[in-house]
Scaffold this active site. Structure first.
Site, PDB file in Angstrom:
ATOM      1  N   SER A   1       0.892  -1.185   0.054  1.00 47.83           N
ATOM      2  CA  SER A   1      -0.082   0.082  -0.102  1.00 47.83           C
ATOM      3  C   SER A   1       0.885   1.192   0.018  1.00 47.83           C
ATOM      4  O   SER A   1       1.878   1.380   0.800  1.00 47.83           O
ATOM      5  CB  SER A   1      -0.778   0.015   1.006  1.00 47.83           C
ATOM      6  OG  SER A   1      -1.872   1.144   1.215  1.00 47.83           O
ATOM      7  N   GLU A   2       0.549   2.361  -0.706  1.00 45.17           N
ATOM      8  CA  GLU A   2       1.457   3.451  -0.921  1.00 45.17           C
ATOM      9  C   GLU A   2       1.702   4.251   0.268  1.00 45.17           C
ATOM     10  O   GLU A   2       2.535   5.008   0.037  1.00 45.17           O
ATOM     11  CB  GLU A   2       0.896   4.305  -2.274  1.00 45.17           C
ATOM     12  CG  GLU A   2      -0.367   4.732  -1.789  1.00 45.17           C
ATOM     13  CD  GLU A   2      -1.265   5.308  -3.152  1.00 45.17           C
ATOM     14  OE1 GLU A   2      -1.347   4.313  -3.788  1.00 45.17           O
ATOM     15  OE2 GLU A   2      -1.564   6.371  -3.134  1.00 45.17           O
ATOM     16  N   ASN A   3       0.705   4.181   1.103  1.00 45.44           N
ATOM     17  CA  ASN A   3       1.112   4.740   2.099  1.00 45.44           C
ATOM     18  C   ASN A   3       2.002   4.316   3.365  1.00 45.44           C
ATOM     19  O   ASN A   3       1.997   4.715   4.374  1.00 45.44           O
ATOM     20  CB  ASN A   3      -0.284   5.364   2.870  1.00 45.44           C
ATOM     21  CG  ASN A   3      -1.146   4.213   3.251  1.00 45.44           C
ATOM     22  OD1 ASN A   3      -1.300   3.015   2.327  1.00 45.44           O
ATOM     23  ND2 ASN A   3      -1.899   3.980   4.179  1.00 45.44           N
ATOM     24  N   GLY A   4       2.536   3.045   2.911  1.00 43.38           N
ATOM     25  CA  GLY A   4       3.610   2.633   3.712  1.00 43.38           C
ATOM     26  C   GLY A   4       3.449   1.275   4.430  1.00 43.38           C
ATOM     27  O   GLY A   4       4.017   1.193   5.774  1.00 43.38           O
TER      28      GLY A   4
ATOM     29  N   GLN B   1       2.010  11.753  -6.296  1.00 38.41           N
ATOM     30  CA  GLN B   1       2.516  11.662  -4.794  1.00 38.41           C
ATOM     31  C   GLN B   1       3.777  11.039  -4.787  1.00 38.41           C
ATOM     32  O   GLN B   1       4.575  11.713  -3.895  1.00 38.41           O
ATOM     33  CB  GLN B   1       1.405  10.759  -4.251  1.00 38.41           C
ATOM     34  CG  GLN B   1       1.694  10.710  -2.655  1.00 38.41           C
ATOM     35  CD  GLN B   1       0.757   9.583  -2.076  1.00 38.41           C
ATOM     36  OE1 GLN B   1       1.093   9.249  -0.884  1.00 38.41           O
ATOM     37  NE2 GLN B   1      -0.210   9.082  -2.649  1.00 38.41           N
TER      38      GLN B   1
END
Lengths: 228, 220, 220, 228
Positions: A47-50, C101
């Protein structure tokens, strides 16, 4: 004969993910694929948020709002999962470490050009690009998952995208509500068709020439894929 | 389930061939994977391009590779106090690309992160600017530095789980963490292998997506 | 001995002035420092340039800043589903610089790491290439992306020690860790402050060299 | 009258480090400064191989070879110390987060150009640059610590460096075995002199014009600095 619904399409895509692969499921429809990945497949979700090795949604009442997905929904971490910052999360994406990213799309061209970001031109809202563009450029294999045609019947698999592009020549495989289509150097190739649909019917609602693969699978109404 | 565990150093370097580019972690001995270094020497591949901060001190380290003539070129920041490399260097048997240490690590990071190059203020107005494109941004001059990638990266970790998540020990993290992102095959020599879930997910430094092979180095 | 502890959010933002550039951590609510966001709204500074991944959902977040008209420009990747920002945007009262992003976070990292710019493969052949220098390396086209820095960075941590070393909680680490490297003054809202030595030195994500002020955010 | 020895010079530099500052001590002679920083000064030492808040050498028998300094000697970590990787270590340096770096040098020019790397041209060894160049460019304040003249008596504080440069216009302050010299926009300014040395004597062994600051301190034989 009815196009595949979201769930059946998610099941179809989920069944095709390579064993032990690192996969990013884009926000929107692809998120649901997580529910249909066979546990034995060993797929590890990024997931790109870590997060790496993202698990399913928590039980009601156990939500942790510091443990969310890229869709900003509460998730869990599977055993062997890891937390990291956004710069490493995007290094994984742009650096070619993700095996497969499954993205939603508005249009895909016969060369694999992708248009999937919200420009705001249609809805008067501010535009938003997020991290889908980094995935589209960086993941080793980009799969698209979408309805075969727009609500107004317009083709979404097209010769040339008319919407602003997210990235050029990146899509490898298109899973639609009617078919699975490979993007090859020689153009679009149908590798599976929904039961009850013929190639002519598919071609009629597609904006670029299609040919069939040597072997064409059949897709059941529940998203199951069967080979001849 | 994914299983990155291999039996030993020989298995960890399987596929290494003549002419490959190889990154080896470590600052001095800290972070250098000793069993892998010996296994490469035993394999006897040649014409390697080596990316490493140092060139081996003496004895059981990268000195072995130079003593046996395995390395054609080294990309390095500080290859001094390295007896065997020094002998090869003076004999003209090995090529040296000298790179400032911060630039070296950033070039490796760029290689792992899909960055096509970066503008560094380091080296402007010095010999290190030779052959590099100069780009001015906001009135300041920078050198365009290009990414580094390798066929193999060999690093030393502390613990790994079977998926391939890795932690390091103290200052042995150094160049290992970025090298582990920038090679086609990444092999990590560790002290201990644990089950998934045994490592604190907040403390994993190299997530398993970067790691192909882990094994426990047998310490003499 | 260094002491980065301040009493509250008002002290953490001391010196913030009209026209400043401000980074605010977070992906959605995770990593956003709520007490700082409220304190800035209370202070009522104007003409801010805001660097943030999102533009506030609704209620007690960055929406406040837009509702009160504090922001002149936002540099952001995904400002959708943001009612108050949307209203200001449609009214032409706020400028938007839309940044992918990964490029956003890398530009911030470059700002903190003294990198003058970097070559990104992201955005080539799209509207995001507009106005950017295109540089070709090894036959591939890249966009030259420039660093971002701020006067203040405001982020949310889990624990800090009195020196200013910081850890984060789970996925709340996101943009906070890079933002904490890229501003003249870095203030971190945390759940708990401990003595030096109480945090595991292997697990500190933001070392104190980057941090100016820490305080415990009082949760309602 | 005798030039300051290494220890006295290290004591002199150590006494001048700003309170609570983040400092990197270069390899070679500057390393010894650590022994002379007053504990009350709160100075936090950075090491380019991934340490912040480096402590003194361990007791004999307690060496940990995974816990070494940039000089590759065993050290300890002080309470509140942190470990990190080299990319973050150099981000700290190049990004302007180090308050003061103290470096050894072969030559410093009147404009603050620094020549301090081993080119190997003199000793036939391979060249080595390491991380000193990143420090020289990135730290907010570069201090140099060196003997005032070379072994053959040649000046090391010069109008123009003749050795290959490490960086241009970076040195702010030069601590030599005879004096403390500030590099200003108007040239070199002597801010302290070793007891028993006159400006004329200093000028005679210096390769660039010197002037004196408004206030000139006197340096005792033990490296203590006293103001008039």
């Amino acid at each position: 004969m009815n196009p595949l619904g979201r769930k059946a399409l998610a099941r179809l895509v989920g069944s095709q993910l390579p064993r032990d692969s690192f996969v990013n499921l884009g926000i929107g429809a692809p998120t649901q694929i997580a529910d249909f990945v066979p546990p034995a497949a060993g797929v590890i979700l990024h997931s790109e948020n870590g997060l790496l090795n993202m698990g399913p949604a928590p039980l009601p009442g156990h939500e942790d709002w510091d443990l969310i997905s890229a869709s900003k929904s509460p998730v869990t971490l599977a055993p062997g999962g890891a937390f990291f910052d956004s710069s490493l999360a995007f290094a994984m994406m742009r650096g070619g470490h993700i095996d497969v990213a499954v993205l939603g799309a508005f249009q895909v061209s016969q060369r694999g050009d992708l248009a999937n970001w919200s420009t705001g031109l249609d809805d008067g809202e501010p535009p938003g690009i997020g991290g889908a563009i980094d995935l589209a450029v960086g993941a080793r294999s980009i799969w698209v998952m979408m309805d075969h045609v727009a609500r107004d019947g317009a083709a979404r698999v097209v010769a040339e995208c008319t919407l602003p592009l997210t990235a050029t020549r990146v899509v490898k495989r298109i899973f639609t509500s009617l078919a699975v289509i490979e993007v090859t150097a020689e153009g679009l190739e149908v590798s599976a068709l929904l039961d009850g649909i013929g190639l002519d019917q598919l071609q009629a609602c597609t904006g670029a020439p299609l040919r069939t693969a040597a072997r064409v699978g059949s897709i059941a109404a529940d998203g199951g894929l069967h080979w001849p | 389930m994914r299983n990155a565990v291999v039996t030993d150093a020989a298995a960890a370097i399987a596929g290494l061939r003549d002419g490959h580019t190889v990154m080896v972690g470590g600052f001095g001995g800290a972070g250098m994977p000793p069993a892998i270094v010996r296994a490469v020497a035993d394999l006897g591949v040649r014409n390697l391009t080596l990316v490493s901060n140092n060139a081996g001190a003496s004895g059981d380290d990268l000195s072995l590779w130079f003593r046996q003539g395995l390395v054609r070129k080294i990309i390095c920041s500080y290859p001094r106090n390295a007896k065997d490399f020094g002998a090869q260097y003076r004999a003209g048997a090995v090529e040296l690309e000298l790179v400032p240490q911060g630039t070296l690590v950033e070039r490796i990071r760029a290689g792992g992160a899909g960055i096509g190059g970066f503008l560094s203020p380091v080296g402007v107005g010095t010999l290190f600017a030779a052959g590099k494109q100069s780009i001015s941004v906001g009135g300041r001059d920078y050198l365009l530095e290009l990414p580094l990638r390798a066929d193999f990266a060999f690093v030393k970790g502390r613990e790994a789980d079977t998926l391939g998540n890795v932690t390091y020990n103290k200052a042995a993290r150094n160049h290992c963490a970025v090298m582990a992102t920038a090679a086609d095959t990444v092999a990590v020599e560790v002290d201990r292998i644990v089950e998934p879930g045994a490592l604190d997910p907040e403390s994993i430094v190299t997530p398993c997506i970067f790691v192909d092979r882990v094994f426990v180095g047998v310490t003499a």
